[in-house]
Motif scaffolding. Structure first.
Motif, PDB file in Angstrom:
ATOM      1  N   CYS A 142       0.643  -1.313   0.125  1.00  0.00           N
ATOM      2  CA  CYS A 142       0.125   0.386   0.329  1.00  0.00           C
ATOM      3  C   CYS A 142       0.627   0.858  -0.020  1.00  0.00           C
ATOM      4  O   CYS A 142       0.760   2.686  -0.358  1.00  0.00           O
ATOM      5  N   ILE A 146      -0.255   3.330  -3.463  1.00  0.00           N
ATOM      6  CA  ILE A 146      -0.957   4.467  -3.214  1.00  0.00           C
ATOM      7  C   ILE A 146      -0.208   6.058  -3.422  1.00  0.00           C
ATOM      8  O   ILE A 146      -0.226   6.715  -3.982  1.00  0.00           O
ATOM      9  N   CYS A 147      -0.049   5.997  -1.325  1.00  0.00           N
ATOM     10  CA  CYS A 147       0.918   7.706  -1.376  1.00  0.00           C
ATOM     11  C   CYS A 147       1.399   6.916  -0.333  1.00  0.00           C
ATOM     12  O   CYS A 147       1.919   8.418   0.570  1.00  0.00           O
ATOM     13  N   ALA A 151      -0.280   5.817   3.541  1.00  0.00           N
ATOM     14  CA  ALA A 151      -0.431   4.813   3.392  1.00  0.00           C
ATOM     15  C   ALA A 151      -0.402   4.141   3.824  1.00  0.00           C
ATOM     16  O   ALA A 151      -1.177   2.809   4.558  1.00  0.00           O
ATOM     17  N   GLY A 154      -2.150   5.112   7.387  1.00  0.00           N
ATOM     18  CA  GLY A 154      -3.508   4.517   6.738  1.00  0.00           C
ATOM     19  C   GLY A 154      -4.421   3.340   7.016  1.00  0.00           C
ATOM     20  O   GLY A 154      -5.318   2.629   7.667  1.00  0.00           O
ATOM     21  N   VAL A 235      -3.632   8.972  -4.412  1.00  0.00           N
ATOM     22  CA  VAL A 235      -4.189   9.449  -2.885  1.00  0.00           C
ATOM     23  C   VAL A 235      -5.271   9.063  -2.745  1.00  0.00           C
ATOM     24  O   VAL A 235      -5.990   8.276  -1.734  1.00  0.00           O
ATOM     25  N   LEU A 238      -6.356   5.750  -1.377  1.00  0.00           N
ATOM     26  CA  LEU A 238      -6.363   5.446  -0.267  1.00  0.00           C
ATOM     27  C   LEU A 238      -8.092   4.650   0.581  1.00  0.00           C
ATOM     28  O   LEU A 238      -7.901   3.522   1.241  1.00  0.00           O
ATOM     29  N   ALA A 242      -8.718   1.614   1.677  1.00  0.00           N
ATOM     30  CA  ALA A 242      -9.052   1.088   3.314  1.00  0.00           C
ATOM     31  C   ALA A 242     -10.124   0.679   3.881  1.00  0.00           C
ATOM     32  O   ALA A 242     -10.366  -0.177   4.061  1.00  0.00           O
ATOM     33  N   VAL A 268      -9.921   8.455   7.878  1.00  0.00           N
ATOM     34  CA  VAL A 268     -10.339   7.794   6.466  1.00  0.00           C
ATOM     35  C   VAL A 268     -11.414   8.895   5.688  1.00  0.00           C
ATOM     36  O   VAL A 268     -11.861   9.344   5.238  1.00  0.00           O
TER      37      VAL A 268
END
Length: 345
Positions: A142, A146-147, A151, A154, A235, A238, A242, A268
C-alpha cells in the motif's frame, strides 16, 4: 464557600492532578517531535527543493540511532507518530478536487486504479514468494502503490500492524522514493520520453507526494501540475483500499470470534469528507494554502517520530526480505506507471 462553588473547584483539582502525569509521560517525546518538525521546516526553507517530510524522518533516524532520545521519550513519540499523521491525512483531502481530476479525462483515474490494484496484488504475490510476513507485505504494497507513509498509516490501523512493521514500511518508502528522485528523470531522458509522458509517469510511480514534487522539479517545464494531479488521483484510492481491508478484517474477525475493527477508520472518513468539501465548495486559496502548510507540519511531526523508531542495525539484520520486496514493488509500480503514461499521455 457554598457547595455549588466547591464542587467545580474539586473537579478542577482532580483534572489537574490527572493531567500532570499524562504531561510528564507524553511531553518529552511529543515535544521532541514538534522540535524536529520545526527544524525540518527550517531546512526546507534554507535548502529550496528539500522536502520537509524527508528532512524530518532523516532527523528522526539520526536522533533515534545516536542516543539523543532517551527511553522515557517513547510514549510521546508513539503518540506523535499516530495523531498528527492522521490529522495530516485528513487535511490532505482538501488538496484534492474531483472536478479537476475529471477535467483530465477518465484516463488518469483509470491509470491510478490500475497502478494501485496491480501494485498491491503484485507486491503481495512477491511477498509470499519471499516469505515476507503478510502484514509487512501489505504495508509495503500500500505504501509503494498508493501514497507512501500516509497509506502505511491508513492501513496499519485497519490491519493492526505492530510498530516494527510500520516503521520498516515507512523507512523503505523513504529510501526508495528518495532514490527515484534522481533515477526517474535520468531513465526518462535515456528513453527519450517527452515532458508530458515523464510527468504522468512520475505521478503514477513515485511513492510520496513530496517526492513527486521533487521529481517534477528535476523534469522542469510544466511537469509539476500534471504529475501532482496524477499522484493525487492515486492518493484518492486510499479510501476504497482501506474500506476493502476493513471489510476483510471484520469478516475474518467475526469468523474467529474477535472484536471487529471499524469498516473505515475515522480519519479516512475525514479525508473523504474534505475531498468532497474541496470538490463542491470554492475554498479560498488562502485557506487551502494554510491547510497545506499545517498538513505538511503535522506530517513532518509524525515523520520525525516514525524515523526515531527506525533502528538501522535491526533493519539491516532483519530487513533483507523486505528490502528485496521493496525493490520488486518499485519495479512493478514503475512498469505499470510507465505503460499507462505512454497510453494516457
Amino acid at each position: 464557600m457554598p457547595l455549588t462553588e466547591r464542587a467545580p473547584q474539586r473537579l478542577r483539582k482532580a483534572y489537574a492532578s490527572s493531567l500532570r502525569p499524562a504531561l510528564r509521560r507524553f511531553a518529552p517525546g511529543a515535544g521532541a517531535s514538534l522540535a524536529g518538525a520545526v527544524l525540518a521546516a527550517g531546512i526546507a526553507v534554507v535548502l529550496p527543493g528539500t522536502s520537509a517530510l524527508l528532512a524530518a524522518i532523516a532527523l528522526g533516524v539520526v536522533a533515534g540511532n545516536v542516543g539523543l532520545l532517551p527511553g522515557w521519550a517513547g510514549p510521546g513519540l508513539a503518540l506523535a507518530a499516530r495523531v498528527p499523521l492522521r490529522l495530516g491525512i485528513v487535511l490532505l483531502g482538501l488538496q484534492l478536487s474531483l472536478p479537476q481530476l475529471a477535467a483530465l479525462g477518465w484516463g488518469i483515474p483509470a491509470l491510478a486504479a490500475a497502478v494501485v490494484s496491480t501494485g498491491v496484488v503484485a507486491t503481495l504475490a512477491m511477498g509470499r514468494l519471499l516469505r515476507v510476513p503478510p502484514r509487512q507485505a501489505l504495508l509495503i504494497a500500500c505504501g509503494f502503490s498508493i501514497c507512501g507513509a500516509a497509506a502505511v498509516a491508513g492501513v496499519e490501523s485497519v490491519v493492526r500492524a505492530d510498530e516494527e512493521e510500520t516503521v520498516t514500511a515507512v523507512a523503505l518508502v523513504v529510501l526508495f522514493g528518495t532514490l527515484m528522485i534522481p533515477a526517474l528523470p535520468l531513465v526518462a531522458a535515456a528513453l527519450g520520453l517527452g515532458a508530458e509522458v515523464s510527468a504522468v509517469w512520475a505521478g503514477a510511480s513515485v511513492h510520496e507526494v513530496a517526492q513527486v514534487v521533487a521529481v517534477s522539479g528535476a523534469l522542469g517545464g510544466g511537469a509539476l501540475g500534471l504529475a501532482v494531479t496524477v499522484k493525487l488521483a492515486r492518493v484518492l484510492m486510499l479510501a476504497p483500499v482501506a474500506a476493502i481491508l476493513g471489510w476483510q478484517m471484520r469478516r475474518d474477525g467475526a469468523a474467529e470470534g474477535r472484536r471487529r475493527p471499524p469498516l473505515v477508520p475515522l480519519f479516512v472518513l475525514g479525508f473523504v469528507a474534505l475531498v468532497l468539501v474541496g470538490s463542491v465548495v470554492q475554498v479560498p486559496d488562502g485557506i487551502r494554502a494554510a491547510a497545506q502548510t499545517l498538513q505538511t507540519f503535522l506530517l513532518a511531526t509524525a515523520m520525525f517520530a516514525l524515523g526515531a523508531g527506525v533502528r538501522i542495525r535491526s533493519l539491516a539484520r532483519r530487513g533483507g526480505r523486505s528490502l528485496a520486496l521493496a525493490v520488486g514493488s518499485t519495479l512493478a509500480v514503475g512498469a505499470v506507471g510507465l505503460a499507462g503514461a505512454l497510453i494516457v499521455a
